[in-house]
Design a protein around this motif. Structure first.
Motif, PDB file in Angstrom:
ATOM      1  N   ASN A  13       0.815  -1.222   0.000  1.00  0.00           N
ATOM      2  CA  ASN A  13       0.000   0.000   0.000  1.00  0.00           C
ATOM      3  C   ASN A  13       0.847   1.271   0.000  1.00  0.00           C
ATOM      4  O   ASN A  13       0.611   2.199   0.777  1.00  0.00           O
ATOM      5  CB  ASN A  13      -0.999  -0.004   1.171  1.00  0.00           C
ATOM      6  N   ILE A  14       1.855   1.273  -0.877  1.00  0.00           N
ATOM      7  CA  ILE A  14       2.680   2.473  -1.082  1.00  0.00           C
ATOM      8  C   ILE A  14       1.871   3.394  -2.003  1.00  0.00           C
ATOM      9  O   ILE A  14       1.546   3.021  -3.129  1.00  0.00           O
ATOM     10  CB  ILE A  14       4.011   2.101  -1.765  1.00  0.00           C
ATOM     11  N   ILE A  52       5.481   4.643  -9.492  1.00  0.00           N
ATOM     12  CA  ILE A  52       4.385   3.662  -9.484  1.00  0.00           C
ATOM     13  C   ILE A  52       3.396   4.061  -8.388  1.00  0.00           C
ATOM     14  O   ILE A  52       3.795   4.222  -7.225  1.00  0.00           O
ATOM     15  CB  ILE A  52       4.889   2.221  -9.198  1.00  0.00           C
ATOM     16  N   ARG A  53       2.143   4.252  -8.762  1.00  0.00           N
ATOM     17  CA  ARG A  53       1.118   4.557  -7.748  1.00  0.00           C
ATOM     18  C   ARG A  53       0.524   3.257  -7.230  1.00  0.00           C
ATOM     19  O   ARG A  53       0.424   2.289  -7.964  1.00  0.00           O
ATOM     20  CB  ARG A  53       0.038   5.442  -8.356  1.00  0.00           C
ATOM     21  N   ASN A  54       0.160   3.246  -5.950  1.00  0.00           N
ATOM     22  CA  ASN A  54      -0.423   2.064  -5.312  1.00  0.00           C
ATOM     23  C   ASN A  54       0.486   0.845  -5.558  1.00  0.00           C
ATOM     24  O   ASN A  54       0.122  -0.074  -6.284  1.00  0.00           O
ATOM     25  CB  ASN A  54      -1.848   1.829  -5.826  1.00  0.00           C
ATOM     26  N   ALA A  55       1.649   0.890  -4.933  1.00  0.00           N
ATOM     27  CA  ALA A  55       2.714  -0.070  -5.257  1.00  0.00           C
ATOM     28  C   ALA A  55       3.058  -0.985  -4.088  1.00  0.00           C
ATOM     29  O   ALA A  55       2.681  -0.729  -2.930  1.00  0.00           O
ATOM     30  CB  ALA A  55       3.960   0.699  -5.673  1.00  0.00           C
ATOM     31  N   PHE A  56       3.812  -2.039  -4.418  1.00  0.00           N
ATOM     32  CA  PHE A  56       4.436  -2.872  -3.386  1.00  0.00           C
ATOM     33  C   PHE A  56       5.928  -2.933  -3.693  1.00  0.00           C
ATOM     34  O   PHE A  56       6.374  -2.626  -4.804  1.00  0.00           O
ATOM     35  CB  PHE A  56       3.855  -4.303  -3.388  1.00  0.00           C
ATOM     36  N   LEU A  57       6.708  -3.365  -2.677  1.00  0.00           N
ATOM     37  CA  LEU A  57       8.141  -3.584  -2.859  1.00  0.00           C
ATOM     38  C   LEU A  57       8.524  -4.804  -2.027  1.00  0.00           C
ATOM     39  O   LEU A  57       8.164  -4.892  -0.846  1.00  0.00           O
ATOM     40  CB  LEU A  57       8.930  -2.362  -2.375  1.00  0.00           C
ATOM     41  N   GLU A  58       9.217  -5.727  -2.637  1.00  0.00           N
ATOM     42  CA  GLU A  58       9.551  -6.990  -1.958  1.00  0.00           C
ATOM     43  C   GLU A  58      11.057  -7.089  -1.753  1.00  0.00           C
ATOM     44  O   GLU A  58      11.840  -6.942  -2.695  1.00  0.00           O
ATOM     45  CB  GLU A  58       9.061  -8.154  -2.832  1.00  0.00           C
ATOM     46  N   GLY A  63       6.201  -3.243  -7.958  1.00  0.00           N
ATOM     47  CA  GLY A  63       5.205  -3.088  -9.016  1.00  0.00           C
ATOM     48  C   GLY A  63       3.882  -2.672  -8.424  1.00  0.00           C
ATOM     49  O   GLY A  63       3.807  -2.317  -7.241  1.00  0.00           O
ATOM     50  N   PRO A  64       2.820  -2.687  -9.233  1.00  0.00           N
ATOM     51  CA  PRO A  64       1.503  -2.316  -8.727  1.00  0.00           C
ATOM     52  C   PRO A  64       0.984  -3.350  -7.723  1.00  0.00           C
ATOM     53  O   PRO A  64       1.318  -4.540  -7.814  1.00  0.00           O
ATOM     54  CB  PRO A  64       0.623  -2.287  -9.991  1.00  0.00           C
ATOM     55  N   ARG A  66       1.268   6.002   2.034  1.00  0.00           N
ATOM     56  CA  ARG A  66       2.352   6.998   2.108  1.00  0.00           C
ATOM     57  C   ARG A  66       3.327   6.836   0.935  1.00  0.00           C
ATOM     58  O   ARG A  66       3.317   5.818   0.239  1.00  0.00           O
ATOM     59  CB  ARG A  66       3.116   6.875   3.428  1.00  0.00           C
ATOM     60  N   ALA A  67       4.189   7.852   0.748  1.00  0.00           N
ATOM     61  CA  ALA A  67       5.160   7.847  -0.360  1.00  0.00           C
ATOM     62  C   ALA A  67       6.458   7.158   0.074  1.00  0.00           C
ATOM     63  O   ALA A  67       6.871   7.267   1.237  1.00  0.00           O
ATOM     64  CB  ALA A  67       5.454   9.272  -0.804  1.00  0.00           C
TER      65      ALA A  67
END
Ligand code: NIG
Ligand code: FE
Length: 406
Positions: free
Chosen positions: A8-9, A32-38, A48-49, A67-68
């Motif tokens: 929920n980035i 990228i809006r509404n992103a994840f990071l692994e 990605g999204p 949040r950003a």
């Protein structure tokens, strides 16, 4: 080294690559809006999204609630280790006295008098404050010792700090910061070249060799001799260049293939042209121009000429008692006329290039370290707008949460 899934980035913004970006490319970031990071085992493996986020994740999940997120900030020019304060000098300057650099010797006296343990103790809280501001990697210079023993003491303190703080810290030997009063000018340069540089290199106490090449300090010829001696011992050159006057230090940085030329408040047109033809990164320090009330460096001119730009605090007790890289980034936008995107690139990827770390940090992309900052903002442009709001919401290094705002 952790496994972490950030979800929920609201907006993920990052430069990309392993080389310094220049010209228009400085402003072209991945968003990228509404992103994840692994992150797995400390390294980024995917982003990605949100609808592509992994379902079953074997590790902590951090929900940042819209949040950003940016890469961890990189501060490529600091004088982190010193003792004493220059508040008297600062107040005199506030009433109109001009900065000359003479106070370096005042700090050198206090730093020589401190033990290595004391220097470490003084620097730990500084690193903590930088961490809260989102700085996950940085450079730290010696330069307030100005004798073989005292310079080594500072570099050893820097080495110990690497184990005491979560940040990556890259050490630089700046024995050529000023001329110590207890040696003759020639004598000290001979000592630098013949004794101090070989020893620092042999003990692996520094990665870079820096010289303050400016009016009243090391001349271009002296600086060349010192930087060439450093290079012979595999210390990569860096230059404090043209801060006080246009002495041709930027041209020297280009000539010796310096990894960075720093300050450049008074860089000449010839200096800009010379830098543009190399891979040298221009590290701009607008907090210093702000504090010593000198003109800001010609950032747009450098950028338009094709010189890659980085930003840094220049944290030191004289010309820049500034710990906050976010404050400097705001000056980047307001005073250097950089866009928010150019400023972010200058404070992450290009800053990493200026200290030889771009293969590991400086951007959010697979293969790099999981170093990131969650800002308590929805629109990343606001990072460059709210002066004084310097503390990040969360800071992550290698997939581990290293700071969370209370
Ligand atoms: O980067 N320019 C030289 N050295 C530092 C300032 C040192 C001082 O005033 O203590 C700088 O600005
Ligand atoms: Fe400096």
């Amino acid at each position: 080294m952790g496994n972490l899934l950030v979800v929920n980035i609201g907006e993920l913004v990052t430069p990309q690559g392993r080389r310094a970006r220049r010209g228009d490319a400085m402003g072209e970031l991945l968003r990228i809006r509404n992103a994840f990071l692994e992150i797995r085992d400390g390294k980024i493996v995917g982003l990605g999204p949100m609808d592509e986020a992994p379902r079953d994740f074997p590790g902590n999940v951090l929900d940042v609630g819209g949040r950003a997120v940016t890469p961890g900030l990189v501060d490529p020019h600091t004088h982190l280790v010193f003792a004493g304060s220059r508040v008297e000098e600062y107040l005199h300057r506030a009433r109109g006295e001009r900065y000359t650099g003479g106070g370096i010797l005042v700090t050198a006296e206090a730093t020589r008098a401190a033990t290595e343990d004391e220097l470490v103790e003084l620097a730990v809280p500084r690193l903590r404050k930088m961490l809260r501001c989102g700085v996950t990697a940085m450079e730290a210079k010696s330069g307030y010792g100005l004798s073989p023993l005292a310079e080594e003491k500072i570099l050893r303190a820097i080495k110990r700090l690497e184990g005491l703080a979560p940040q990556r810290i890259v050490p630089t030997f700046l024995g050529a910061h000023a001329f110590p009063p207890d040696y003759g000018r020639e004598e000290y340069i001979d000592l630098l070249v013949g004794e101090m540089i070989p020893r620092v290199a042999e003990e692996r106490l520094a990665r870079f060799c820096d010289v303050f090449c400016d009016r009243g300090f090391y001349t271009v010829d002296e600086a060349r001799r010192i930087l060439e001696a450093g290079a012979r011992h595999r210390l990569v050159p860096k230059v404090h260049a043209d801060e006080l006057a246009p002495v041709g230090a930027a041209e020297l940085a280009a000539e010796v293939g310096a990894i960075s030329a720093d300050h450049l408040l008074h860089v000449s047109d010839a200096g800009i042209k010379a830098l543009a033809e190399t891979n040298t990164v221009a590290v701009l320090l607008p907090g210093t121009a702000f504090v010593i009330e000198e003109p800001y460096p010609p950032a747009r001119k450098l950028l338009e000429a094709g010189v890659p730009l980085a930003l840094s605090t220049d944290f030191n007790p004289g010309s820049s008692p500034v710990l906050s890289l976010p404050f400097v980034m705001r000056l980047g936008v307001l005073k250097l006329k950089l866009s928010p995107e150019e400023t972010l690139c200058a404070s992450t990827l290009n800053a990493a290039c200026a200290i030889g770390l771009a293969h590991e940090v400086g951007s959010l992309e697979p293969g790099k370290s999981g170093d990131l900052v969650v800002w308590d903002l929805r629109d990343i442009r606001e990072l460059f707008y709210w002066f004084g709001d310097d503390v990040a919401w969360q800071v992550v290094i290698g997939g581990e949460a290293v700071w969370a705002s209370p």
